[in-house]
Structures are given as C-alpha cells and as structure tokens.
Design an enzyme around this catalytic site. Structure first.
Site, PDB file in Angstrom:
ATOM      1  N   ASP A 139       0.822  -1.219   0.000  1.00  0.00           N
ATOM      2  CA  ASP A 139       0.000   0.000   0.000  1.00  0.00           C
ATOM      3  C   ASP A 139       0.851   1.262   0.000  1.00  0.00           C
ATOM      4  O   ASP A 139       0.390   2.326   0.426  1.00  0.00           O
ATOM      5  CB  ASP A 139      -0.963   0.018   1.203  1.00  0.00           C
ATOM      6  CG  ASP A 139      -1.796  -1.244   1.308  1.00  0.00           C
ATOM      7  OD1 ASP A 139      -2.407  -1.615   0.299  1.00  0.00           O
ATOM      8  OD2 ASP A 139      -1.819  -1.860   2.395  1.00  0.00           O
ATOM      9  N   HIS A 171      -3.576  -1.937  -6.755  1.00  0.00           N
ATOM     10  CA  HIS A 171      -2.829  -0.760  -7.160  1.00  0.00           C
ATOM     11  C   HIS A 171      -3.788   0.285  -7.704  1.00  0.00           C
ATOM     12  O   HIS A 171      -4.562   0.013  -8.619  1.00  0.00           O
ATOM     13  CB  HIS A 171      -1.782  -1.119  -8.217  1.00  0.00           C
ATOM     14  CG  HIS A 171      -0.746  -2.078  -7.707  1.00  0.00           C
ATOM     15  ND1 HIS A 171       0.067  -2.817  -8.526  1.00  0.00           N
ATOM     16  CD2 HIS A 171      -0.397  -2.421  -6.442  1.00  0.00           C
ATOM     17  CE1 HIS A 171       0.881  -3.563  -7.801  1.00  0.00           C
ATOM     18  NE2 HIS A 171       0.604  -3.349  -6.536  1.00  0.00           N
ATOM     19  N   LYS A 213       0.340 -25.400  -5.188  1.00  0.00           N
ATOM     20  CA  LYS A 213       1.508 -25.311  -6.072  1.00  0.00           C
ATOM     21  C   LYS A 213       2.698 -26.022  -5.428  1.00  0.00           C
ATOM     22  O   LYS A 213       3.401 -26.809  -6.081  1.00  0.00           O
ATOM     23  CB  LYS A 213       1.845 -23.848  -6.340  1.00  0.00           C
ATOM     24  CG  LYS A 213       3.120 -23.623  -7.138  1.00  0.00           C
ATOM     25  CD  LYS A 213       3.396 -22.138  -7.339  1.00  0.00           C
ATOM     26  CE  LYS A 213       4.702 -21.910  -8.098  1.00  0.00           C
ATOM     27  NZ  LYS A 213       4.947 -20.464  -8.348  1.00  0.00           N
TER      28      LYS A 213
END
Length: 420
Positions: free
Chosen positions: A12, A40, A139
């Site tokens: 941020d 963003h 993953k």
C-alpha cells in the site's frame, strides 16, 4: 534492461503511481508474483483505476503487460479487469499477456482460504480471503493446476475434481462448494482466455535480445515476503527482489535499477507485528487524512510513524538503488513528526529487524522527533520548492538508509511527482 519497482514496507505504498509514470517510456510491463490480493490505484486523466492482477502499465498506450509465471490468477477477476479497461475505451487485445505457467486460483481455493482463517481463530493471519495462500499451497505440494492445463479439458477437470475431493475429506460439510459448477464456468473461460496466453520464456528471451525497455512491478511488499517478512503474518509468495527472478525468468544481469517505494509514514493491513503503530490520535489522523483503506478489501489500514529500522532492513534484502517516497503531503499539517530509528530488547540495541515474534511484541521502539513544516506540498514539482523542514525530513531518511529519495510524491495524481 529492466527497472524493478518493489514495495519496501507492508504494501500500500503507492507503487501503481510510479509504475504508471515510468511506463510512459516502457515497452513491456510485468508482474512476477502474487495474485489479485494486490491492489494498485492509479489516477490518470482525472479517472481513478483500481487494478489487482493486471500490471499498472495497462493504462499506457503502446505498452504490453505481462502477468508472469510466479503469479496466481483468478480467471473471473482477470476478465473483470479487462472489462473495466474496455469500458473506458482502453484496448486489451494483444496488449495483455498471461504466462501459461501461472497457477490457477480457483473458487475452491477461496472457500478453503476462509475455512483456514476460521481454524486459526484468534491467531488468524488476516488474509484478503482471495484464495492466494491455498493456491500457493497446492503449487508447493504439486497438486495445483496451471493455466496451460485449462486447455486440456479432460486433464483439467480430473485435476480440479481430485483437488476438491481432497479438501472435502478434510473439511466435510463445512466446505460448501460445487466442483461441477466451477468446471462448467471454465468451459466458457477456455476459448475467451486463449488469445491472452503465451509461453513466457521465449517472450522474455526475445525482449532481452531486442533491448526492449522493461518495467517490473512487485506486488505486496518486502515485509510480507514469505521468507523475510513478519512470518506467519505474510503473503504466500516471495515479494522481494528474489521473487522477480524466479517468477519472470529475467536475468539479474539485465537489471538497470531497483526502486523501493516507501510511504512517508507506515501502514499495514491485517494481523501481525507493527512496531511503530500509533493506536492514538496520530494513528487515527494518518488514517483519515491519508484515506488509508485497502484497495482490495476496503479494510482500514493500521497506521504509524515511519519506521526506518524496517526500511533499512528492507534495503539490505532488496538492494534499492533509490527510493520513491510517497504521500509526503499527508504530513503537511502535523506539528511534529516522529521516526523510528532503533529497537531495544532487554536494554540491548537490536542489530536489525528481528524474526522472533516474541521479541517484536516486547521490544522498545526509539523515536527521533522532527518539527513539521505546516505548509502545503501538494502538487509541488521541484525539490527546492519543498519547505525546509520537509527537506530535512527527506534528507534524514537518505542519511539513515544510505538510499537517495529520487522520486517524491506530493499528491495522488500522476503529475504530482518530484524527480531529482
């Protein structure tokens, strides 16, 4: 050659703005890790854009954007952001690319994310609930599905069903999820997704050989790095410099500059240590004046003074060539401003940012106090125009960290940037 932009605190910091500014002269803008838990905000032409999985360079005409292999991708979110751009007349075809090696963030992962947070109880991480952690978990256990798998329907369906079966065995009726419904949605996504998917490896190789000007945008920030951040209160990817090279197949020898983005104070979202947090009127004021709400979740950000012990630690991991100091203008009306310069534990000065959560919870933070400048910096374009006390504040940051503040943000708009 590539310019890399990384968050130096807990995220941020305002990375999207500097990426958008720099992308005016860039041909390829890339993301290397993270997912749609990133947020963003870019203000361009008076319009505010919030992007999550797409690189901030998508707003620059002539710039191609790549979602790199280290990212995890929520396909419905990807399409939602494409529609947002198209609704504003911004072309997406042939400008936005998605690596076929990205792992797929399923609705299944999102459901599991919520259940895992409930299990942790008072020790919950405070995740965005976007399924990022479970996706990176599958993953790592080699049971996840990749974008390339989507285009082999039988193989993809089998893998997702197998994954769902495993989670169902663990959570039972607590897991409210219809695997067939999600697989049906992917039957629709499959053809729509195909034009955006590429093999990243030859793409990056070709870009390097062709001296294409590249900009790499880090998601989250160093203190949320799974190896170097405030573990376990972190994200599930390597958010530092190392994650760029593993997630993008970019040679370290092809890096021109590493820019660390530092907010002029400190914020974080979610649980976990925050040494310079101000649970008082100063914290509330920073939150209010700075409009500190998470782009992805809408949650209020915790606020505190600038922590230079943390920033210096971040520099030792990421080796910044310069800083982009953001939101300086938020401090314009403070009578005095504090900066954390030292940690002490049991009377001893700590050499760096500690890994031990017990130490973090029980150490003393030493501050240095600076007089405020009590005048507006909003929209100033030259360093010499800044008030004397603002320049002293910036120069102390530079002296303490050994890194120059090359870019200084003086407002939300793209034009509100001092370049030194």
């Amino acid at each position: 050659m590539a310019t890399i932009v990384l968050g130096a605190q807990w995220g941020d910091e305002g990375k999207g703005k500097i990426v958008d500014v720099l992308s005016e002269d860039i041909q390829l803008c890339c993301r290397a890790q993270g997912g749609h838990n990133a947020g963003h905000t870019i203000v361009k032409g008076g319009t505010t854009f919030d992007v999550h999985i797409l690189p901030s360079g998508v707003l620059t005409e002539g710039c191609v954007s790549l979602i790199g292999s280290g990212c995890v991708v929520y396909v419905p979110g990807f399409f939602k952001e494409l529609k947002m751009l198209e609704d504003h007349g911004i072309a997406t075809q042939d400008r936005i690319l998605l690596s076929d090696r990205c792992h797929v963030d399923l609705d299944l992962h999102t459901k599991v994310d919520g259940l895992e947070e409930v299990e942790l109880g008072q020790g919950s991480i405070g995740t965005t609930g976007k399924g990022i952690g479970p996706t990176y978990s599958t993953k790592a256990t080699r049971s996840g599905v990749r974008v390339a798998d989507i285009f082999n329907k039988q193989y993809f369906d089998e893998k997702v069903r197998h994954l769902a079966d495993g989670y169902k065995k663990r959570y039972g009726d607590l897991l409210s999820y219809d695997v067939e419904e999600e697989l049906k949605r992917f039957d629709d996504y499959r053809e729509r997704l195909k034009p955006f998917v590429v093999d990243q490896v030859p793409l990056i190789e070709s870009a390097v050989k062709g001296n294409v000007r590249m900009l790499v945008e880090g998601a989250n920030a160093l203190m949320l790095d799974i190896d170097n951040g405030t573990y376990p209160y972190v994200t599930s990817s390597n958010t530092g410099l190392g994650g760029i090279f593993t997630g993008l197949h970019l040679s370290p020898r092809k890096v021109k500059e590493v820019i660390g983005v530092v907010k002029a104070y400190t914020t974080r979202v979610g649980g976990g240590p925050f040494p310079s947090e101000q649970l008082n009127e100063f914290g509330e004021r920073l939150q209010s004046v700075g409009k500190e709400f998470g782009v992805t979740t809408g949650r209020k950000r915790r606020c505190g003074w600038l922590d230079l012990v943390l920033v210096k630690f971040s520099h030792t991991i990421n080796w910044y060539d310069c800083f982009n100091l953001t939101k300086l203008d938020i401090l314009d009306d403070f009578d005095e401003i504090k900066v954390a310069t030292e940690y002490r534990y049991k009377g001893e000065k700590l050499a760096s940012f500690p890994a031990d959560l017990h130490v973090l919870d029980n150490m003393e933070v030493i501050y240095q106090t600076f007089p405020g400048w009590k005048s507006k910096t909003v929209g100033l374009k030259k360093y010499e125009e800044l008030p004397v006390n603002a320049r002293k504040y910036i120069e102390f940051i530079e002296e303490f960290t050994g890194v120059k503040c090359k870019y200084i943000g003086t407002g939300p708009g793209q034009e509100s940037m001092i370049v030194r």
